[in-house]
Design an enzyme around this catalytic site. Structure first.
Site, PDB file in Angstrom:
ATOM      1  N   LYS A   1     -24.989 -16.493 -55.998  1.00  0.00           N
ATOM      2  CA  LYS A   1     -25.591 -17.716 -55.475  1.00  0.00           C
ATOM      3  C   LYS A   1     -26.106 -18.499 -56.675  1.00  0.00           C
ATOM      4  O   LYS A   1     -27.276 -18.445 -57.033  1.00  0.00           O
ATOM      5  CB  LYS A   1     -26.722 -17.345 -54.499  1.00  0.00           C
ATOM      6  CG  LYS A   1     -26.866 -18.353 -53.402  1.00  0.00           C
ATOM      7  CD  LYS A   1     -27.685 -17.822 -52.269  1.00  0.00           C
ATOM      8  CE  LYS A   1     -28.315 -18.968 -51.511  1.00  0.00           C
ATOM      9  NZ  LYS A   1     -27.404 -20.007 -51.068  1.00  0.00           N
TER      10      LYS A   1
ATOM     11  N   ARG B   1     -31.082 -10.134 -53.433  1.00  0.00           N
ATOM     12  CA  ARG B   1     -29.841 -10.895 -53.689  1.00  0.00           C
ATOM     13  C   ARG B   1     -29.997 -11.780 -54.921  1.00  0.00           C
ATOM     14  O   ARG B   1     -29.065 -11.948 -55.697  1.00  0.00           O
ATOM     15  CB  ARG B   1     -29.451 -11.721 -52.456  1.00  0.00           C
ATOM     16  CG  ARG B   1     -28.072 -12.359 -52.593  1.00  0.00           C
ATOM     17  CD  ARG B   1     -27.587 -13.000 -51.305  1.00  0.00           C
ATOM     18  NE  ARG B   1     -28.413 -14.129 -50.918  1.00  0.00           N
ATOM     19  CZ  ARG B   1     -28.252 -14.823 -49.796  1.00  0.00           C
ATOM     20  NH1 ARG B   1     -27.288 -14.497 -48.937  1.00  0.00           N
ATOM     21  NH2 ARG B   1     -29.047 -15.834 -49.509  1.00  0.00           N
TER      22      ARG B   1
ATOM     23  N   GLU C   1     -15.436 -18.856 -45.768  1.00  0.00           N
ATOM     24  CA  GLU C   1     -16.729 -19.210 -45.155  1.00  0.00           C
ATOM     25  C   GLU C   1     -16.810 -20.725 -45.081  1.00  0.00           C
ATOM     26  O   GLU C   1     -15.845 -21.410 -45.403  1.00  0.00           O
ATOM     27  CB  GLU C   1     -17.887 -18.639 -45.978  1.00  0.00           C
ATOM     28  CG  GLU C   1     -17.921 -19.132 -47.421  1.00  0.00           C
ATOM     29  CD  GLU C   1     -19.111 -18.603 -48.209  1.00  0.00           C
ATOM     30  OE1 GLU C   1     -20.053 -18.067 -47.614  1.00  0.00           O
ATOM     31  OE2 GLU C   1     -19.092 -18.749 -49.447  1.00  0.00           O
TER      32      GLU C   1
HETATM   33  N1  PMP Z   1     -22.434 -19.121 -47.691  1.00  0.00           N
HETATM   34  C1  PMP Z   1     -22.914 -19.945 -48.633  1.00  0.00           C
HETATM   35  C2  PMP Z   1     -21.979 -20.514 -49.628  1.00  0.00           C
HETATM   36  C3  PMP Z   1     -24.284 -20.258 -48.655  1.00  0.00           C
HETATM   37  O1  PMP Z   1     -24.771 -21.075 -49.590  1.00  0.00           O
HETATM   38  C4  PMP Z   1     -25.134 -19.724 -47.663  1.00  0.00           C
HETATM   39  C5  PMP Z   1     -26.580 -20.116 -47.613  1.00  0.00           C
HETATM   40  N2  PMP Z   1     -27.348 -19.421 -48.527  1.00  0.00           N
HETATM   41  C6  PMP Z   1     -24.596 -18.850 -46.715  1.00  0.00           C
HETATM   42  C7  PMP Z   1     -23.235 -18.573 -46.751  1.00  0.00           C
HETATM   43  C8  PMP Z   1     -25.457 -18.196 -45.677  1.00  0.00           C
HETATM   44  O2  PMP Z   1     -26.238 -17.189 -46.265  1.00  0.00           O
HETATM   45  P1  PMP Z   1     -27.689 -16.818 -45.722  1.00  0.00           P
HETATM   46  O3  PMP Z   1     -27.524 -16.392 -44.319  1.00  0.00           O
HETATM   47  O4  PMP Z   1     -28.151 -15.718 -46.605  1.00  0.00           O
HETATM   48  O5  PMP Z   1     -28.509 -18.050 -45.833  1.00  0.00           O
END
Ligand code: PMP
Length: 290
Positions: free
Chosen positions: A149, A50, A182
């Site tokens: 990200k 990622r 989200e």
């Molecule tokens: N959404 C956002 C905006 C995030 O920053 C994160 C944390 N990385 C997540 C969702 C959850 O992703 P993950 O399960 O890969 O940590």
């Protein structure tokens, strides 16, 4: 604490970034948050993949191979003698001049911090969380794609401040069409009539690694897993709701915008998935100490 900094493990007090680094001046860079449990790094390859996808989207050439970055992550954990940890892996555009043009940045900066994290108090996992929807809309795909990200987290930070101002811990972010995207650092799930629902990535959700894990665990438990557009109405009338993230893990939600969700306590599906998740994280992943 030892920090991995541009190819070397250095003491925390020597882990310094230039004020001319564009990661700082412009939020120009990408990152990952990774977790280690019981001496193993959970889904390390997925996190590194990622990171490279995020970097590709912003035309950032990471000066290390995925294999080398994985080794560096494990070495950082070993240098700090950690078995249960939170790892922050950051790649910035690097040192440049004061203008925003990344052309002045010769070499990306890479650093890895391995430490501890406790985002929410343990009682909250037993009780469940109260959350609200907030006015700050999730970034548009056509602007900065929420799949990246990036070090530019202001969109999420503003939403978090709005949650703080409302006296709750987390915010539900809607997209420009009014559908649920989200939360500020977590993906969101609801349970409806035995099916598990989460917003599609196209609604502005990060391709969460915990999200993917939970979807797989639910499918293994013979649950139907769907990714439809979700409205606030759908949230209010859900049987259960929970959030997922590397830091937060699985957090039950019991109230949204003043509406009690389901029975107002963590639901049976949430508890079952949490148990399967705990079991998986403690028994899988890349060993730190071989
Ligand atoms: N959404 C956002 C905006 C995030 O920053 C994160 C944390 N990385 C997540 C969702 C959850 O992703 P993950 O399960 O890969 O940590």
């Amino acid at each position: 604490m030892k920090i991995f900094m541009d190819g070397k493990l250095v003491d925390e007090r020597n882990a310094k970034i230039s004020v001319f680094d564009h990661g700082l001046l412009y939020g120009d860079g990408v990152f990952e948050g990774i977790r280690a449990y019981n001496g193993r790094v959970f889904k390390l390859k997925e996190h590194i993949d990622r990171l490279f996808y995020s970097a590709k989207a912003i035309l950032l050439d990471i000066p290390m191979s995925p294999a080398h970055l994985m080794k560096a992550t494990l070495a950082t954990l070993r240098a700090n003698r950690l078995r249960d940890a939170y790892v922050r892996l950051v790649v910035t555009r690097g040192v440049g001049n004061l203008g925003l043009n990344p052309r002045s940045c010769r070499k990306p900066t890479v650093f890895i911090i391995a430490g501890k994290i406790q985002i929410y108090p343990p009682e909250l996992y037993a009780r469940g969380m109260d959350i609200v929807t907030v006015p700050t809309v999730r970034n548009l795909h056509s602007a900065v794609n929420p799949a990246i990200k990036s070090l530019n987290y202001l969109n999420n930070i503003l939403a978090k401040i709005e949650a703080n101002n409302a006296g709750v811990e987390e915010a539900v972010m809607l997209n420009a069409d009014g559908y649920v995207a989200e939360c500020t650092a977590d993906n969101l799930f609801i349970v409806r009539k035995g099916s598990l629902l989460t917003p599609p990535l196209s609604a502005g959700a990060l391709h969460g690694i915990t999200r993917g894990t939970v979807m797989e665990l639910a499918a293994k438990q013979d649950m139907e897993v769907l990714e439809p557009n979700i409205t606030r109405y759908d949230l209010f009338n859900a049987d259960e709701c929970f959030l997922t993230g590397t830091g937060a893990e699985i957090m039950p939600v019991i109230k949204i915008d003043g509406r009690i969700i389901g029975q107002g306590k963590p639901g049976a599906v949430t508890r079952r998935l949490t148990e399967a998740f705990r079991n998986l994280v403690n028994n899988s992943g890349e060993p730190i100490y071989k």
